[in-house]
Enzyme design. Structure first.
Site, mmCIF file in Angstrom:
data_model
loop_
_atom_site.group_PDB
_atom_site.id
_atom_site.type_symbol
_atom_site.label_atom_id
_atom_site.label_comp_id
_atom_site.label_asym_id
_atom_site.label_seq_id
_atom_site.Cartn_x
_atom_site.Cartn_y
_atom_site.Cartn_z
ATOM 1 N N ARG A 52 32.947 45.491 40.255
ATOM 2 C CA ARG A 52 34.161 44.812 40.649
ATOM 3 C C ARG A 52 34.842 45.777 41.782
ATOM 4 O O ARG A 52 35.441 45.132 42.594
ATOM 5 C CB ARG A 52 34.680 44.292 39.419
ATOM 6 C CG ARG A 52 35.914 43.188 39.847
ATOM 7 C CD ARG A 52 36.396 42.904 38.442
ATOM 8 N NE ARG A 52 37.417 43.794 37.895
ATOM 9 C CZ ARG A 52 37.915 43.634 36.720
ATOM 10 N NH1 ARG A 52 37.893 42.175 36.106
ATOM 11 N NH2 ARG A 52 38.630 44.518 36.054
ATOM 12 N N LYS A 151 40.870 42.741 42.964
ATOM 13 C CA LYS A 151 41.775 43.387 42.433
ATOM 14 C C LYS A 151 42.432 44.242 43.189
ATOM 15 O O LYS A 151 42.184 45.644 43.320
ATOM 16 C CB LYS A 151 40.956 43.951 41.083
ATOM 17 C CG LYS A 151 42.105 44.592 39.948
ATOM 18 C CD LYS A 151 41.119 44.993 38.733
ATOM 19 C CE LYS A 151 41.922 45.548 37.532
ATOM 20 N NZ LYS A 151 43.040 44.529 36.890
ATOM 21 N N GLU A 184 45.681 32.127 34.593
ATOM 22 C CA GLU A 184 45.882 33.438 33.691
ATOM 23 C C GLU A 184 47.096 33.885 33.459
ATOM 24 O O GLU A 184 47.920 33.364 33.841
ATOM 25 C CB GLU A 184 44.883 34.475 34.207
ATOM 26 C CG GLU A 184 45.487 34.899 35.560
ATOM 27 C CD GLU A 184 44.434 35.881 36.546
ATOM 28 O OE1 GLU A 184 43.697 36.682 35.693
ATOM 29 O OE2 GLU A 184 44.575 35.829 37.623
HETATM 30 N N1 PXG Z 1 43.907 38.924 35.128
HETATM 31 C C1 PXG Z 1 44.578 39.956 35.744
HETATM 32 C C2 PXG Z 1 45.492 39.500 36.773
HETATM 33 C C3 PXG Z 1 44.354 41.330 35.749
HETATM 34 O O1 PXG Z 1 45.248 42.133 36.038
HETATM 35 C C4 PXG Z 1 43.032 41.005 33.798
HETATM 36 C C5 PXG Z 1 43.027 39.501 34.096
HETATM 37 C C6 PXG Z 1 41.767 41.260 32.703
HETATM 38 O O2 PXG Z 1 40.809 41.876 33.289
HETATM 39 P P1 PXG Z 1 39.736 42.993 32.546
HETATM 40 O O3 PXG Z 1 38.648 42.941 33.488
HETATM 41 O O4 PXG Z 1 40.612 44.042 32.277
HETATM 42 O O5 PXG Z 1 39.376 42.197 31.451
HETATM 43 C C7 PXG Z 1 43.577 41.871 34.330
HETATM 44 C C8 PXG Z 1 43.662 43.110 34.257
HETATM 45 C C9 PXG Z 1 49.025 45.944 32.759
HETATM 46 C C10 PXG Z 1 47.800 45.763 33.743
HETATM 47 O O6 PXG Z 1 49.519 46.906 32.975
HETATM 48 C C11 PXG Z 1 46.857 44.902 33.275
HETATM 49 C C12 PXG Z 1 45.683 44.882 34.067
HETATM 50 C C13 PXG Z 1 45.230 45.503 35.218
HETATM 51 C C14 PXG Z 1 46.276 46.473 35.570
HETATM 52 C C15 PXG Z 1 47.515 46.784 34.522
HETATM 53 O O7 PXG Z 1 49.191 45.021 31.899
HETATM 54 N N2 PXG Z 1 44.481 43.772 33.708
#
Ligand code: PXG
Length: 285
Positions: A52, A151, A184
């Site tokens: 990713r 991301k 989301e």
């Molecule tokens: N949606 C978004 C917008 C994200 O940033 C997820 C879904 C979940 O993805 P994964 O691959 O981790 O299952 C994310 C990722 C925080 C924080 O501090 C959270 C994320 C990334 C960086 C910081 O809450 N989540």
């Protein structure tokens, strides 16, 4: 047992890890990142996170200066040096230092940063009692402006919605897309359970395709829980039997209230509990 930071092949302590104030990652949010976790010293779904990251970089025309294999080795080595068994890893690639202007051609040397540290997003009690969240008025980035599938280091869209949540006394907030559909949360994907079926918005709803989300869909398959990616409206959430969020940092966390309305009976649901406990087993397989 201390945070370890890798920058371009060298290792630093938290205090000594530094990059240029001319870095376009800082000046413009011009870069990409990943957040992952280790369980008993092993990175969960490392290959998927690496894939990713390189896809995000490709989408913003950023060439990562090392190969996927070198990146994988660097992550594993930084984890090893930290001595932390259960850690959080922030992998960041910036466009590098440039001039005070947008032009990415004036940057040089993308910075590859790997931070291995601890994270605790939510108090333990929320995993037992569930979160109360709101729907933010800030919509998710329009996919034609900046695709939520990338991301990128530009998280202001999510931060604005997070602030709305915090101002309402909530730790998370639901973001709708430009069509008014559920996308989301600010840093987590969202699922509901309705009549025994697990439902989550499709990737074309303008979401980050979460790796935890995909792991939960995989688990549902193994547990014979019918699951599908379906367009969801706020109405669907409000009349759901159960709701939970997923993310590498948050793992699986229940939601019991949305916009001051209880979801189902207002308690953590049975399917949510099952997936939480099965996910715990999955991460150490
Ligand atoms: N949606 C978004 C917008 C994200 O940033 C997820 C879904 C979940 O993805 P994964 O691959 O981790 O299952 C994310 C990722 C925080 C924080 O501090 C959270 C994320 C990334 C960086 C910081 O809450 N989540």
């Amino acid at each position: 047992m201390s945070p370890q930071i890798y920058i371009n092949g060298k290792y630093y302590s938290k205090e000594d890890a530094k990059i240029s104030v001319y870095d376009h990652g800082l000046l413009y949010g011009d870069g990409v990142f990943e957040g992952m976790r280790t369980y008993s010293g092993k990175v969960f779904k490392l290959d998927q996170h690496i894939d990713r990251l390189y896809q995000s970089a490709r989408a913003i025309l950023l060439t990562i200066p090392i190969s996927k294999q070198e990146m994988t080795d660097a992550v594993n080595n930084t984890v090893k040096l930290s001595g932390l068994a259960d850690s959080y890893i922030r992998l960041v690639v910036t466009r590098g230092a440039g001039s005070l202007g947008l032009d990415p051609n004036r940057t040089s040397n993308p910075q590859v940063i790997i931070i291995v540290d601890l994270i605790a997003l939510y108090d333990r009690k929320f995993y037992e009692e569930g979160l109360k969240i709101i729907t933010a008025s800030t919509i998710r980035n329009h996919p034609a402006a900046l695709s939520p599938r990338i991301k990128s280091l530009n998280y202001l869209n999510n931060i604005m919605a997070k602030i709305e949540g915090l101002q309402a006394g909530c730790m998370e907030a639901i973001m709708l897309n430009h069509k008014g559909e559920v996308a989301e949360c600010t840093g987590d994907n969202i699922f509901i359970v309705k009549k025994g079926r697990l439902l989550t918005p499709p990737t074309d709803a303008g979401i980050l395709e979460g790796i935890t989300r995909n792991a939960i869909l995989e688990l549902a398959g193994e547990l014979n829980i019918p699951a599908s990616e379906s367009t969801l409206t706020r109405h669907d959430l409000l009349v759901a039997d159960e709701c939970f969020l997923t993310g590498s940092a948050a793992e699986v966390i229940p939601v019991v209230d949305i916009d001051s309305r209880p979801i189902g009976d207002g308690h953590v649901g049975q399917t949510t509990r099952l997936l939480m406990s099965e996910f715990k087993k999955m991460v150490t397989r």
